[in-house]
Write an enzyme that holds these catalytic residues in place. Structure first.
Site, PDB file in Angstrom:
ATOM      1  N   VAL A 123       0.839  -1.195   0.000  1.00 12.00           N
ATOM      2  CA  VAL A 123       0.000   0.000   0.000  1.00 12.00           C
ATOM      3  C   VAL A 123       0.881   1.256   0.000  1.00 12.00           C
ATOM      4  CG1 VAL A 123      -1.775   1.307   1.253  1.00 12.00           C
ATOM      5  CG2 VAL A 123      -1.931  -1.182   1.113  1.00 12.00           C
ATOM      6  N   CYS A 124       1.967   1.240   0.757  1.00  9.86           N
ATOM      7  CA  CYS A 124       2.878   2.392   0.813  1.00  9.86           C
ATOM      8  C   CYS A 124       3.500   2.651  -0.555  1.00  9.86           C
ATOM      9  CB  CYS A 124       3.974   2.167   1.842  1.00  9.86           C
ATOM     10  SG  CYS A 124       3.359   1.892   3.513  1.00  9.86           S
ATOM     11  N   ASP A 125       3.906   1.591  -1.219  1.00  7.01           N
ATOM     12  CA  ASP A 125       4.472   1.675  -2.563  1.00  7.01           C
ATOM     13  C   ASP A 125       3.447   2.304  -3.511  1.00  7.01           C
ATOM     14  OD1 ASP A 125       6.586   0.048  -4.618  1.00  7.01           O
ATOM     15  OD2 ASP A 125       4.546   0.274  -5.373  1.00  7.01           O
TER      16      ASP A 125
END
Length: 172
Positions: free
Chosen positions: A65-67
């Site tokens: 999700v961060c990516d």
């Protein structure tokens, strides 16, 4: 670490966690902070004064999700004028630089809060139990006023990208 503790507002992998620091609200003056650029130079809020700041907060760039969140804001940044986009995590600056190179990220500036959690404690996103930052998005106008805040209730959720970008476009 003596800081305000906020419980019951965020979960990490379905477990409640404690956030350290105050809850930032729309209308607040954005708190100053000092984080590290990929080359280990300091980065502060004041460095981008006069621009609109979109601050994307992630636990670690090395997660899905961060990516995706960082890539999405990088794509959006190419379409915006007078906007500084920072992605803040506690990843080491060297890891952030490696990730940006591999991902082709060139519009978002990744900055590290690993040294002293200056950003995380000022913006209320430090997860006490894990020493990671909780997912959040802040938009700060060119006069350092907070015009948009989104603390995600579950760290694994995506932010409302459209609302954040609209807040950037509406900011002065």
């Amino acid at each position: 670490m003596s800081a305000i503790e906020r419980q019951g507002v965020v979960t990490f992998k379905d477990q409640p966690v404690t956030l350290l620091g105050p809850e930032i609200k729309v209308g607040d003056t954005a708190p100053e902070f000092s984080v590290l650029a990929n080359n280990l130079s300091p980065v502060t809020l004041a460095d981008s004064k006069g621009t609109i700041r979109l601050i994307s907060v992630v636990p670690s760039l090395d997660t899905g999700v961060c990516d995706q969140q960082t890539r999405r804001f990088n794509e959006e940044a190419a379409k915006l004028d007078n906007v500084t986009i920072l992605t803040v995590s506690v990843d080491l600056p060297f890891a952030q630089a490696r990730w940006c190179g591999a991902a082709g990220i060139d519009k978002v500036q990744t900055v590290s809060d690993h040294r002293d959690l200056s950003f995380g404690l000022a913006y209320g996103v430090v997860i006490k139990e894990l020493r990671l930052l909780s997912r959040a998005v802040f938009v700060v106008d060119s006069n350092d006023k907070v015009v948009y805040v989104e603390y995600l209730p579950a760290v694994g959720q995506h932010p409302n990208y459209e609302a954040a970008i609209e807040a950037v476009k509406a900011a002065k």
